[in-house]
Motif scaffolding. Structure first.
Motif, PDB file in Angstrom:
ATOM      1  N   ARG A  29       0.836  -1.213   0.000  1.00 54.83           N
ATOM      2  CA  ARG A  29       0.000   0.000   0.000  1.00 54.83           C
ATOM      3  C   ARG A  29       0.869   1.262   0.000  1.00 54.83           C
ATOM      4  O   ARG A  29       0.596   2.224  -0.719  1.00 54.83           O
ATOM      5  CB  ARG A  29      -0.914  -0.003   1.224  1.00 54.83           C
ATOM      6  CG  ARG A  29      -2.119  -0.932   1.078  1.00 54.83           C
ATOM      7  CD  ARG A  29      -2.957  -0.916   2.331  1.00 54.83           C
ATOM      8  NE  ARG A  29      -4.178  -1.678   2.176  1.00 54.83           N
ATOM      9  CZ  ARG A  29      -4.874  -2.176   3.183  1.00 54.83           C
ATOM     10  NH1 ARG A  29      -4.459  -1.990   4.437  1.00 54.83           N
ATOM     11  NH2 ARG A  29      -5.986  -2.852   2.967  1.00 54.83           N
ATOM     12  N   LYS A  30       1.930   1.244   0.817  1.00 55.04           N
ATOM     13  CA  LYS A  30       2.821   2.400   0.873  1.00 55.04           C
ATOM     14  C   LYS A  30       3.499   2.643  -0.474  1.00 55.04           C
ATOM     15  O   LYS A  30       3.719   3.780  -0.881  1.00 55.04           O
ATOM     16  CB  LYS A  30       3.876   2.199   1.965  1.00 55.04           C
ATOM     17  CG  LYS A  30       3.321   2.252   3.385  1.00 55.04           C
ATOM     18  CD  LYS A  30       4.392   1.938   4.410  1.00 55.04           C
ATOM     19  CE  LYS A  30       3.814   1.907   5.811  1.00 55.04           C
ATOM     20  NZ  LYS A  30       4.824   1.499   6.828  1.00 55.04           N
ATOM     21  N   LYS A  31       3.806   1.544  -1.151  1.00 52.85           N
ATOM     22  CA  LYS A  31       4.474   1.646  -2.447  1.00 52.85           C
ATOM     23  C   LYS A  31       3.493   1.717  -3.612  1.00 52.85           C
ATOM     24  O   LYS A  31       3.909   1.729  -4.769  1.00 52.85           O
ATOM     25  CB  LYS A  31       5.423   0.441  -2.645  1.00 52.85           C
ATOM     26  CG  LYS A  31       6.602   0.417  -1.673  1.00 52.85           C
ATOM     27  CD  LYS A  31       7.510  -0.772  -1.938  1.00 52.85           C
ATOM     28  CE  LYS A  31       8.733  -0.766  -1.038  1.00 52.85           C
ATOM     29  NZ  LYS A  31       9.650   0.363  -1.317  1.00 52.85           N
ATOM     30  N   GLN A  32       2.196   1.740  -3.292  1.00 51.76           N
ATOM     31  CA  GLN A  32       1.130   1.828  -4.299  1.00 51.76           C
ATOM     32  C   GLN A  32       1.225   0.691  -5.326  1.00 51.76           C
ATOM     33  O   GLN A  32       1.037   0.881  -6.526  1.00 51.76           O
ATOM     34  CB  GLN A  32       1.163   3.196  -4.994  1.00 51.76           C
ATOM     35  CG  GLN A  32       0.933   4.359  -4.036  1.00 51.76           C
ATOM     36  CD  GLN A  32       0.959   5.707  -4.721  1.00 51.76           C
ATOM     37  OE1 GLN A  32       1.721   5.908  -5.670  1.00 51.76           O
ATOM     38  NE2 GLN A  32       0.143   6.637  -4.255  1.00 51.76           N
ATOM     39  N   ILE A  33       1.498  -0.490  -4.813  1.00 51.39           N
ATOM     40  CA  ILE A  33       1.604  -1.684  -5.667  1.00 51.39           C
ATOM     41  C   ILE A  33       0.223  -2.312  -5.825  1.00 51.39           C
ATOM     42  O   ILE A  33      -0.440  -2.632  -4.844  1.00 51.39           O
ATOM     43  CB  ILE A  33       2.584  -2.712  -5.057  1.00 51.39           C
ATOM     44  CG1 ILE A  33       4.012  -2.147  -5.085  1.00 51.39           C
ATOM     45  CG2 ILE A  33       2.507  -4.047  -5.793  1.00 51.39           C
ATOM     46  CD1 ILE A  33       4.989  -2.929  -4.221  1.00 51.39           C
ATOM     47  N   ARG A  34      -0.198  -2.496  -7.069  1.00 50.61           N
ATOM     48  CA  ARG A  34      -1.502  -3.112  -7.367  1.00 50.61           C
ATOM     49  C   ARG A  34      -1.361  -4.480  -8.012  1.00 50.61           C
ATOM     50  O   ARG A  34      -2.293  -5.273  -7.992  1.00 50.61           O
ATOM     51  CB  ARG A  34      -2.290  -2.191  -8.299  1.00 50.61           C
ATOM     52  CG  ARG A  34      -2.907  -0.976  -7.627  1.00 50.61           C
ATOM     53  CD  ARG A  34      -4.213  -1.305  -6.945  1.00 50.61           C
ATOM     54  NE  ARG A  34      -5.132  -1.994  -7.840  1.00 50.61           N
ATOM     55  CZ  ARG A  34      -5.871  -1.389  -8.775  1.00 50.61           C
ATOM     56  NH1 ARG A  34      -5.776  -0.081  -8.941  1.00 50.61           N
ATOM     57  NH2 ARG A  34      -6.680  -2.091  -9.537  1.00 50.61           N
ATOM     58  N   PHE A  35      -0.189  -4.753  -8.587  1.00 53.34           N
ATOM     59  CA  PHE A  35       0.017  -6.016  -9.291  1.00 53.34           C
ATOM     60  C   PHE A  35       1.353  -6.620  -8.862  1.00 53.34           C
ATOM     61  O   PHE A  35       2.355  -5.914  -8.760  1.00 53.34           O
ATOM     62  CB  PHE A  35       0.018  -5.806 -10.812  1.00 53.34           C
ATOM     63  CG  PHE A  35      -1.154  -5.003 -11.308  1.00 53.34           C
ATOM     64  CD1 PHE A  35      -2.417  -5.562 -11.359  1.00 53.34           C
ATOM     65  CD2 PHE A  35      -0.991  -3.679 -11.690  1.00 53.34           C
ATOM     66  CE1 PHE A  35      -3.501  -4.817 -11.804  1.00 53.34           C
ATOM     67  CE2 PHE A  35      -2.059  -2.932 -12.130  1.00 53.34           C
ATOM     68  CZ  PHE A  35      -3.329  -3.501 -12.186  1.00 53.34           C
ATOM     69  N   ILE A  36       1.351  -7.940  -8.643  1.00 53.13           N
ATOM     70  CA  ILE A  36       2.566  -8.643  -8.231  1.00 53.13           C
ATOM     71  C   ILE A  36       2.807  -9.818  -9.168  1.00 53.13           C
ATOM     72  O   ILE A  36       1.892 -10.601  -9.448  1.00 53.13           O
ATOM     73  CB  ILE A  36       2.474  -9.151  -6.779  1.00 53.13           C
ATOM     74  CG1 ILE A  36       2.242  -7.985  -5.814  1.00 53.13           C
ATOM     75  CG2 ILE A  36       3.744  -9.914  -6.400  1.00 53.13           C
ATOM     76  CD1 ILE A  36       2.053  -8.420  -4.359  1.00 53.13           C
ATOM     77  N   ILE A  37       4.056  -9.937  -9.642  1.00 57.83           N
ATOM     78  CA  ILE A  37       4.448 -11.053 -10.502  1.00 57.83           C
ATOM     79  C   ILE A  37       5.587 -11.791  -9.814  1.00 57.83           C
ATOM     80  O   ILE A  37       6.743 -11.363  -9.859  1.00 57.83           O
ATOM     81  CB  ILE A  37       4.884 -10.557 -11.896  1.00 57.83           C
ATOM     82  CG1 ILE A  37       3.731  -9.809 -12.578  1.00 57.83           C
ATOM     83  CG2 ILE A  37       5.352 -11.730 -12.763  1.00 57.83           C
ATOM     84  CD1 ILE A  37       4.114  -9.125 -13.867  1.00 57.83           C
ATOM     85  N   PRO A  38       5.302 -12.920  -9.142  1.00 55.56           N
ATOM     86  CA  PRO A  38       6.367 -13.728  -8.540  1.00 55.56           C
ATOM     87  C   PRO A  38       7.118 -14.490  -9.634  1.00 55.56           C
ATOM     88  O   PRO A  38       6.518 -14.927 -10.609  1.00 55.56           O
ATOM     89  CB  PRO A  38       5.612 -14.704  -7.622  1.00 55.56           C
ATOM     90  CG  PRO A  38       4.178 -14.252  -7.625  1.00 55.56           C
ATOM     91  CD  PRO A  38       3.969 -13.495  -8.881  1.00 55.56           C
ATOM     92  N   THR A  39       8.430 -14.683  -9.449  1.00 53.75           N
ATOM     93  CA  THR A  39       9.214 -15.345 -10.506  1.00 53.75           C
ATOM     94  C   THR A  39      10.044 -16.522 -10.007  1.00 53.75           C
ATOM     95  O   THR A  39      10.805 -17.098 -10.780  1.00 53.75           O
ATOM     96  CB  THR A  39      10.165 -14.335 -11.186  1.00 53.75           C
ATOM     97  OG1 THR A  39      11.219 -13.984 -10.280  1.00 53.75           O
ATOM     98  CG2 THR A  39       9.435 -13.088 -11.632  1.00 53.75           C
ATOM     99  N   ARG A  40       9.895 -16.886  -8.725  1.00 58.30           N
ATOM    100  CA  ARG A  40      10.714 -17.977  -8.176  1.00 58.30           C
ATOM    101  C   ARG A  40       9.801 -18.990  -7.504  1.00 58.30           C
ATOM    102  O   ARG A  40       8.858 -18.628  -6.801  1.00 58.30           O
ATOM    103  CB  ARG A  40      11.730 -17.423  -7.174  1.00 58.30           C
ATOM    104  CG  ARG A  40      12.718 -18.441  -6.635  1.00 58.30           C
ATOM    105  CD  ARG A  40      13.783 -17.758  -5.769  1.00 58.30           C
ATOM    106  NE  ARG A  40      13.192 -17.102  -4.611  1.00 58.30           N
ATOM    107  CZ  ARG A  40      12.915 -17.715  -3.451  1.00 58.30           C
ATOM    108  NH1 ARG A  40      13.172 -19.015  -3.309  1.00 58.30           N
ATOM    109  NH2 ARG A  40      12.391 -17.048  -2.447  1.00 58.30           N
ATOM    110  N   ASP A  41      10.087 -20.280  -7.718  1.00 63.99           N
ATOM    111  CA  ASP A  41       9.250 -21.343  -7.157  1.00 63.99           C
ATOM    112  C   ASP A  41       9.079 -21.212  -5.648  1.00 63.99           C
ATOM    113  O   ASP A  41       7.988 -21.427  -5.120  1.00 63.99           O
ATOM    114  CB  ASP A  41       9.861 -22.717  -7.463  1.00 63.99           C
ATOM    115  CG  ASP A  41       9.651 -23.131  -8.911  1.00 63.99           C
ATOM    116  OD1 ASP A  41       8.808 -22.513  -9.592  1.00 63.99           O
ATOM    117  OD2 ASP A  41      10.334 -24.070  -9.366  1.00 63.99           O
TER     118      ASP A  41
END
Length: 322
Positions: free
Chosen positions: A75-87
């Motif tokens: 929320r502080k970083k205004q992140i709306r979408f997350i793409i994980p890339t590691r198992d």
């Protein structure tokens, strides 16, 4: 009164040296007309990827966070979408997928049950073989397999760096002693294939691209070539549909000398060489961003490239002013 501008930012985790992936996400953001920034996270504060994002987050391991703490930072970083890339981080994001959603954050990750099956090679074999899919037999001991040469690998997660290939029974036993939780498979000579695909929120396949793994180092394709093989693509789509996968996934398959398919594993995330499939028309990051904002993907067809693509991955220099 001046209103604060709310940005819609994208977070990519475990960025390491995944520069082509970061560039692909940035292109998708630009295609969407997004005004937000690309944030990259990695626990290694000196990783290469930090120079290819707008903001770098030296993120500790996920075990140090509660989901509430992680969402608070987002929320502080205004992140709306997350793409994980590691198992290793998929279990965290899949377990709290709905919690993120309820807090206005969309994660490109499958539901927990699907991730759990994909990250456990023995369970992957047991579940899919019971449904009739042609999965490579996987066992906890060599005695459960027919005589021949063997493959030994870690049961959980990605273990390409520690894999033992084409081993005799004696060498397979010795190799297994070096691993934490070894499983055994018969060694099947043939053509190594990867199949990239995108599954929508509705559980339907948006598209799939098969590619030959021409030259592999440490489990990742350094040279890979797209091919058309509808039967192979349909098989992998069937597996992804049965498992209930969402977003981008990569299947690994061996085509033996008789043309038979042998499904090895599924990585329920974007792969190291998956960017070539984007070039072939599999617009995974764009589709993810569209779906995350409520857009129906039926209006965005999968336009498969008429020409096949060959991708050669190589080191490059990037010089910046200090």
């Amino acid at each position: 009164m001046v209103r604060e501008v709310v940005r819609i930012n994208v977070l990519v985790t475990s960025i390491s040296k995944k520069v082509p992936l970061l560039q692909a996400v940035r292109r998708a953001m630009k295609k969407m007309g997004m005004s937000g920034i690309l944030i990259g996270a990695d626990r290694n504060g000196n990783c290469i990827g930090k120079y290819f994002v707008d903001e770098f987050w030296p993120m500790p391991s996920l075990e140090h966070f509660t989901v509430e703490e992680f969402i608070s930072i987002c929320r502080k970083k205004q992140i709306r979408f997350i793409i994980p890339t590691r198992d290793g981080e998929l279990p965290f994001f899949s377990a709290y997928r709905q919690v993120f959603q309820e807090n206005g954050i969309v994660v490109m990750v499958s539901e927990q049950h699907a991730v759990d099956i994909c990250l456990d090679k023995l369970r992957f074999y047991e579940v899919l073989s019971a449904h009739g899919f042609p999965v490579v037999p996987t066992a906890l001991s060599l005695e459960e397999l027919n005589d021949g040469d063997y493959v030994v690998k870690e049961r959980y997660g990605a273990g390409a760096r520690t894999i033992g290939l084409c081993l005799t029974k004696e060498k397979a036993h010795r190799h297994a002693q070096k691993l934490e939780a070894p499983v055994f498979q018969p060694f099947i000579p043939g053509i190594e294939m990867s199949i990239d695909l995108y599954m929508t929120r509705a559980g339907k396949a948006k598209g799939a691209v098969a590619r030959k793994r021409d030259y592999v180092i440490n489990g990742e394709s350094q040279i890979t070539t797209t091919i058309r093989n509808e039967k192979l693509e349909d098989l992998c789509i069937g597996v992804a549909t049965y498992l209930g996968l969402y977003g981008h996934a990569v299947m690994q398959v061996i085509i033996d000398h008789e043309g038979q398919f042998h499904l090895i594993e599924c990585n329920p995330r974007f792969g190291g060489a998956s960017t070539v499939s984007l070039e072939a028309g599999l617009d995974s990051f764009y589709w993810f961003l569209l779906e995350s904002q409520g857009v129906n993907l039926d209006d965005y067809p999968f336009n498969r490239s008429l020409k096949e693509k060959r991708q050669i991955r190589y080191p490059a220099d990037f010089v910046i002013d200090l």
